[in-house]
Design a protein around this motif. Structure first.
Motif, short mmCIF file in Angstrom:
data_model
loop_
_atom_site.label_atom_id
_atom_site.label_comp_id
_atom_site.label_asym_id
_atom_site.label_seq_id
_atom_site.Cartn_x
_atom_site.Cartn_y
_atom_site.Cartn_z
N ARG A 103 -9.63 -24.57 18.06
CA ARG A 103 -10.62 -25.70 19.14
C ARG A 103 -10.26 -24.49 20.08
O ARG A 103 -10.12 -25.31 21.55
N PHE A 104 -9.40 -23.93 20.23
CA PHE A 104 -9.20 -22.73 21.30
C PHE A 104 -10.78 -22.21 22.19
O PHE A 104 -11.61 -21.56 21.23
N LYS A 105 -10.87 -22.14 23.81
CA LYS A 105 -12.68 -21.86 23.49
C LYS A 105 -11.97 -21.30 24.64
O LYS A 105 -11.90 -21.02 25.89
N MET A 106 -11.59 -19.54 24.16
CA MET A 106 -11.37 -17.91 24.44
C MET A 106 -12.36 -17.95 25.80
O MET A 106 -11.60 -18.09 26.72
N PHE A 107 -13.50 -18.15 25.66
CA PHE A 107 -13.78 -17.54 26.86
C PHE A 107 -14.38 -18.67 27.94
O PHE A 107 -14.17 -18.31 29.80
N LYS A 108 -14.53 -20.50 28.00
CA LYS A 108 -14.20 -21.32 28.57
C LYS A 108 -12.89 -21.36 29.62
O LYS A 108 -13.00 -21.75 30.64
N TRP A 109 -12.02 -20.87 28.94
CA TRP A 109 -10.48 -21.27 29.28
C TRP A 109 -9.59 -19.95 30.27
O TRP A 109 -8.99 -20.00 30.53
N MET A 110 -10.76 -18.89 30.13
CA MET A 110 -10.14 -17.14 30.36
C MET A 110 -9.90 -17.76 31.39
O MET A 110 -8.89 -16.78 32.70
N PRO A 111 -10.59 -18.72 32.69
CA PRO A 111 -10.16 -17.92 34.01
C PRO A 111 -8.78 -18.91 35.07
O PRO A 111 -8.81 -18.49 35.54
N GLY A 112 -8.19 -20.02 33.26
CA GLY A 112 -7.68 -20.80 33.88
C GLY A 112 -6.56 -19.94 33.64
O GLY A 112 -4.92 -20.16 34.49
N TYR A 113 -6.22 -19.22 32.40
CA TYR A 113 -5.44 -17.74 32.03
C TYR A 113 -5.58 -16.84 33.12
O TYR A 113 -4.23 -17.06 33.11
N ILE A 114 -5.89 -15.98 33.21
CA ILE A 114 -6.30 -15.38 34.53
C ILE A 114 -5.82 -15.46 35.79
O ILE A 114 -4.61 -14.91 36.57
N LYS A 115 -6.28 -16.78 36.35
CA LYS A 115 -5.90 -17.39 37.69
C LYS A 115 -3.94 -17.57 37.51
O LYS A 115 -3.39 -17.25 37.98
N TRP A 116 -3.35 -18.02 36.17
CA TRP A 116 -1.79 -17.93 36.12
C TRP A 116 -1.46 -16.48 36.16
O TRP A 116 -0.32 -16.34 36.78
N TYR A 117 -1.87 -15.96 35.55
CA TYR A 117 -1.49 -14.46 35.30
C TYR A 117 -1.47 -13.38 36.74
O TYR A 117 -0.19 -13.37 37.25
N PHE A 118 -2.49 -13.60 37.56
CA PHE A 118 -2.05 -13.04 38.73
C PHE A 118 -1.03 -14.29 39.53
O PHE A 118 -0.57 -13.87 40.39
N TYR A 119 -1.53 -15.54 40.01
CA TYR A 119 -0.24 -16.56 40.51
C TYR A 119 1.22 -15.87 39.73
O TYR A 119 2.06 -15.36 40.99
N GLU B 91 -4.37 -23.70 28.56
CA GLU B 91 -3.85 -22.36 29.74
C GLU B 91 -2.21 -23.07 30.67
O GLU B 91 -1.97 -22.85 31.02
N ILE B 92 -2.55 -24.57 30.28
CA ILE B 92 -1.43 -25.15 30.63
C ILE B 92 0.18 -24.67 30.21
O ILE B 92 1.08 -25.29 31.30
N GLY B 93 0.60 -24.93 28.62
CA GLY B 93 1.95 -23.70 28.45
C GLY B 93 1.91 -22.40 29.78
O GLY B 93 3.06 -22.28 30.27
N THR B 94 0.73 -22.23 29.82
CA THR B 94 1.21 -20.80 30.88
C THR B 94 1.60 -20.91 32.03
O THR B 94 2.76 -20.44 32.97
N GLU B 95 1.12 -22.18 32.84
CA GLU B 95 1.02 -22.20 33.81
C GLU B 95 2.84 -23.54 34.20
O GLU B 95 3.32 -22.98 35.11
N LEU B 96 2.81 -23.74 33.61
CA LEU B 96 4.30 -24.74 33.04
C LEU B 96 5.49 -24.04 32.68
O LEU B 96 6.53 -23.59 33.64
N THR B 97 5.86 -22.46 32.22
CA THR B 97 6.33 -21.79 32.12
C THR B 97 5.97 -20.94 33.37
O THR B 97 7.87 -20.51 33.90
N ILE B 98 5.17 -20.46 33.63
CA ILE B 98 5.10 -19.88 35.00
C ILE B 98 6.33 -20.42 36.84
O ILE B 98 6.73 -20.12 37.09
N LYS B 99 6.08 -21.84 36.51
CA LYS B 99 6.02 -22.32 36.97
C LYS B 99 7.82 -22.61 37.15
O LYS B 99 8.25 -23.49 38.44
N ILE C 181 7.53 -31.00 38.06
CA ILE C 181 6.19 -30.13 37.95
C ILE C 181 5.01 -30.73 37.99
O ILE C 181 4.64 -31.12 37.05
N LYS C 182 4.14 -30.59 39.24
CA LYS C 182 2.89 -30.34 39.37
C LYS C 182 2.14 -29.98 38.33
O LYS C 182 1.89 -29.09 38.45
N ILE C 183 1.26 -30.98 36.48
CA ILE C 183 -0.27 -30.33 36.40
C ILE C 183 -1.48 -29.52 37.69
O ILE C 183 -1.98 -30.60 37.27
#
Length: 237
Positions: A214-230, A181-189, A172-174
């Motif tokens: 250290r969880f930055k919800m609003f900063k990282w939200m776009p990444g989670y949304i990206k992989w959700y719709f992916y 959100e890296i964990g979400t990406e890796l699971t989906i892929k 898998i290419k990260i």
């Protein structure tokens, strides 16, 4: 002798938490041999002198590496993914929010042929304790809705308490460029590539000792949304 498992822990001024975390690993992981890989961002991190002063007290090997890709939790995890030596790794947090007592069961599933094993707060037997209400509701919604809509076989896609085999990570290419959100990406892929995935109940507790999340919800939200719709756009029929 090579260990069965590498535990990757990103740290950021965890002096108040790290000894308790090491104690939990020693006490609760009973059947799996492991090394602990600590990744820090900057030389003044107060975690490091604490670890150096106590690391000989533990039966497992502790390795300390400075982040080689730049500051931030994503780069710390990528550093750990580059430097681990076992054939399997698991990501855990220094604040003990992840339940070390299920690590043996997760590794059992790897030995049974799973390439990815996820800790799940939202399956039967799991629990999410503490933390912000909005953060909890969003993570629950993301996990359960994706489980039913995309057939990704985990109830808790956003939890980063996940165990990966080297075979999977080498395939898998990260692409993530934010944070957890890296964990979400890796699971989906992994799912879309046909790897065998399992989950175990995880009782997750928001920071039980001093320090700020250290969880930055609003900063990282776009990444989670990206992989959700992916996942939704490429779901297996």
């Amino acid at each position: 002798m090579q260990k069965e498992l590498s535990i990757i822990v990103p740290v950021y001024n965890e002096a108040d938490n790290i000894e308790a975390m090491l104690n939990e690993l020693q006490q609760k992981i009973k059947r799996t041999t492991f090394e602990l890989i600590i990744v820090y961002d900057f030389d003044q991190d107060n975690t490091i002198p604490v670890i150096n002063s106590i690391k000989r007290s533990y039966t497992f090997e502790i390795k300390i590496f400075k982040n080689i890709y730049g500051h931030g939790v994503l780069n710390a995890l990528k550093t750990g993914f580059t430097l681990y030596s076992a054939d399997t790794l698991v990501v855990m947090m220094a604040d003990r929010s992840d339940d070390a007592s299920v690590v043996d069961r997760m590794y059992d599933l790897v030995k049974e042929g799973c390439a990815l094993v996820c800790g799940s707060r939202y399956m039967k037997g799991g629990k999410h304790t503490g933390g912000g209400l909005i953060k909890g509701l969003l993570s629950r919604f993301a996990g359960l809705s994706l489980y039913y809509l995309s057939k990704v076989p985990v109830h808790d896609i956003t939890n980063n308490f996940k165990m990966y085999t080297r075979v999977l990570l080498d395939k898998i290419k990260i692409e993530s460029n934010g944070g957890f959100e890296i964990g979400t990406e890796l699971t989906i892929k992994a799912y879309l590539m046909g790897f065998k995935i399992a989950e175990v109940p995880d009782i997750w507790t928001e920071r039980r000792k001093k320090g700020q999340s250290r969880f930055k919800m609003f900063k990282w939200m776009p990444g989670y949304i990206k992989w959700y719709f992916y996942a939704l756009s490429r779901r297996i029929k």
